[in-house]
Write an enzyme that holds these catalytic residues in place. Structure first.
Site, short mmCIF file in Angstrom:
data_model
loop_
_atom_site.label_atom_id
_atom_site.label_comp_id
_atom_site.label_asym_id
_atom_site.label_seq_id
_atom_site.Cartn_x
_atom_site.Cartn_y
_atom_site.Cartn_z
N GLU A 192 0.82 -1.23 0.00
CA GLU A 192 0.00 0.00 0.00
C GLU A 192 0.85 1.27 0.00
OE1 GLU A 192 -2.41 -0.53 3.49
OE2 GLU A 192 -3.97 -1.54 2.37
N GLU A 386 -5.44 -7.93 -0.77
CA GLU A 386 -6.05 -7.88 0.57
C GLU A 386 -7.53 -7.60 0.47
OE1 GLU A 386 -4.48 -5.32 3.69
OE2 GLU A 386 -2.44 -5.77 3.03
C1 BG6 Z 1 -4.26 -2.72 5.26
C2 BG6 Z 1 -2.90 -3.16 5.73
O1 BG6 Z 1 -4.26 -1.35 5.14
O2 BG6 Z 1 -5.34 -2.97 6.07
C3 BG6 Z 1 -2.91 -4.30 6.73
O3 BG6 Z 1 -2.07 -3.50 4.65
C4 BG6 Z 1 -4.04 -4.08 7.72
O4 BG6 Z 1 -1.65 -4.36 7.34
C5 BG6 Z 1 -5.36 -4.07 6.96
O5 BG6 Z 1 -4.07 -5.02 8.75
C6 BG6 Z 1 -6.59 -3.95 7.83
O6 BG6 Z 1 -6.49 -2.84 8.68
P1 BG6 Z 1 -6.65 -2.99 10.25
O7 BG6 Z 1 -6.30 -1.66 10.79
O8 BG6 Z 1 -8.08 -3.36 10.48
O9 BG6 Z 1 -5.73 -4.07 10.66
#
Ligand code: BG6
Length: 480
Positions: A192, A386
């Site tokens: 990201e 993701e």
């Molecule tokens: C993404 C990141 O932005 O979101 C991850 O690459 C992160 O590392 C994921 O865990 C979800 O966000 P959060 O804050 O709910 O863990």
């Protein structure tokens, strides 16, 4: 739903949220080890405030350095993948995954970020992990830098505000390509990359109170990351010679609030500034003319050399990837409801959509929309690196009945199938936090994403044992 036979169904984690092993096996301290959390904070402090401040000050850093515990620094603990990796990979194999996306902890390989600090034990650890994955029939995608990097690079050089970081990163990435080039199927230099705009510490390792003009610093630092990314692409072509280098953004899927032309223009600008600014440089190889407006708006002067322009244009990535969690709304007027999203503490809520336990908008159609935009803008294969649902799970009778997560996955898979039918060259999907890990924004265990439950609470009380949730069996069946 229809998916190609060779579609890469997978799961994803990051070293800082998953591995643990702080202070052991020669691993150096890194930037994520220094993020503070207090388990006694209330919901509002954790989820509406702490989740969106990844900023660091000199005092915060000194406080972290004076404390060698893990409870107030959750990234140091993770869920102890370093001890559990064989068991965890066995769970991924049994699940039927085709690919696992993981990241390498830079400070495990080079504890200070300098080449002469090489930690052979760390190098061997990843050989073991890759061997285990190969023996289990899984492909692997490796993120070279997922928000953590050696703290010494901040202490000695000020992090990514210093152009010397290009050299440090390219030394590291070239080492990885040479060492693991045969074992890794896909490479992703930066997680990201657009997070740097919002999360100065996560993305860039910049100390807020030691930075005078934050916007100027951030745009320059991101430019250095673009160059480091391009030089890594170059090295990969020379060393590995496959078309397997990815770029990634946190995808901001934005809708105009109304058909008021001003809202539509606002949406167009927001989407450029949040997504395309980054991918246009990495996938097309140049800064489009609209970048000038953004720089002017932020009072930033960018002086990009001809040499840098050449590096960017000659070394574009092969695959476009992104994280997708939620969508948001753009408007020139003030809208009645504000909510939260990935890395955004306040975005306008969409009245047509429901929200997760944490206020993130649930929008499977948004995934189809952004897949179409990504593919038809770059005409390169796309990969969802993701996606997933963060939720409060309850353990009952040795499992978690997470029908809400099954519903989320089902609806997002339907959206991907529809995008394939739209002609999008979508090649894979790695579900975020496939095994529960420390959440990145709030730094808690109880915001869970996995299809496998890990028995730790926010203070790391618990056995660390892994339990399959209902969604595990559902995803397994689905892949089959
Ligand atoms: C993404 C990141 O932005 O979101 C991850 O690459 C992160 O590392 C994921 O865990 C979800 O966000 P959060 O804050 O709910 O863990």
């Amino acid at each position: 739903m229809k998916f190609p036979k060779d579609f890469l169904w997978g799961g994803a984690t990051s070293a800082c949220q998953f591995e643990g092993g702080f202070g052991k096996n020669g691993r150096g301290i890194n930037t994520q080890d220094c993020r503070y959390f207090d388990p006694s904070w209330d919901y509002d402090t954790i989820y509406n405030h702490n989740a969106y401040v990844s900023d660091m000050t000199r005092d915060g850093l000194n406080k972290a350095l004076a404390d060698d515990g893990v409870v107030n620094y959750p990234m140091r603990h993770g869920v102890d993948f370093v001890t559990h990796y064989k068991e965890d990979i066995a769970l991924l194999k049994e699940l039927g995954l085709k690919i696992y996306r993981m990241s390498i902890c830079w400070s495990r390989i080079f504890p200070t970020g300098e080449m002469d600090s090489l930690n052979q034990e760390g190098v061997d650890f990843y050989h073991d992990v890759f061997r285990e994955l190969k023996n289990s029939g899984l492909k692997v995608m490796v993120t070279m830098c997922h928000y953590d990097f050696p703290l010494a690079l901040v202490q000695n050089y000020g992090g990514w505000k210093n152009r010397i970081m290009i050299e440090k990163f390219v030394n590291y990435s070239t080492f990885l390509l040479k060492e693991y080039g045969e074992e890794v199927d896909y490479w992703l230099p930066f997680n990201e990359i657009n997070a740097a705009r919002f999360s100065h510490w996560d993305g860039l390792g910049i100390l807020l109170d030691e930075t005078e003009n934050i916007d100027q610093t951030v745009f320059e630092a991101v430019h250095y990351q673009f160059i480091a990314n391009a030089l890594t692409v170059k090295a990969a072509k020379e060393i590995v010679g496959k078309n397997n280098i990815c770029a990634m953004v946190a995808a901001f899927t934005i809708y105009p609030a109304t058909c008021n032309p001003d809202d539509v223009m606002q949406y167009l600008e927001d989407e450029r500034n949040a997504n395309w600014y980054y991918l246009d440089v990495m996938a097309r190889g140049y800064y489009p003319a609209y970048c000038r407006q953004l720089w002017e708006k932020c009072h930033v002067t960018m002086d990009i050399s001809e040499e840098d322009k050449k590096i960017l244009s000659k070394n574009t990535v092969d695959i476009v990837t992104f994280s997708y969690y939620a969508s948001q709304v753009a408007s020139v007027d003030e809208l009645p409801e504000v909510t939260t999203g990935n890395m955004s503490g306040s975005v306008y809520a969409n009245p047509y959509l429901h929200k997760s336990d944490f206020g993130w908008t649930l929008d499977p159609m948004g995934l189809r929309v952004i897949l179409n935009k990504m593919y038809y803008r770059y005409l390169k294969p796309v990969f969802v690196t993701e996606n997933g649902l963060g939720a409060f799970d309850t353990m009952e009778d040795g499992t978690v009945h997470d029908d809400y997560r099954i519903d989320y996955l089902q609806r997002h898979f339907e959206a991907m199938s529809a995008a394939l039918n739209d002609g999008v060259d979508l090649i894979g999907y790695t579900m975020w936090g496939i095994i529960d890990l420390v959440s990145c924004g709030p730094l808690t265990m109880d915001k869970r994403y996995g299809v496998v439950y890990v028995d730790y609470d926010n203070s790391f009380n618990g056995s660390g044992k892994r339990y399959k949730k209902d969604s595990y069996y559902w995803y397994q069946q689905f892949i089959k």
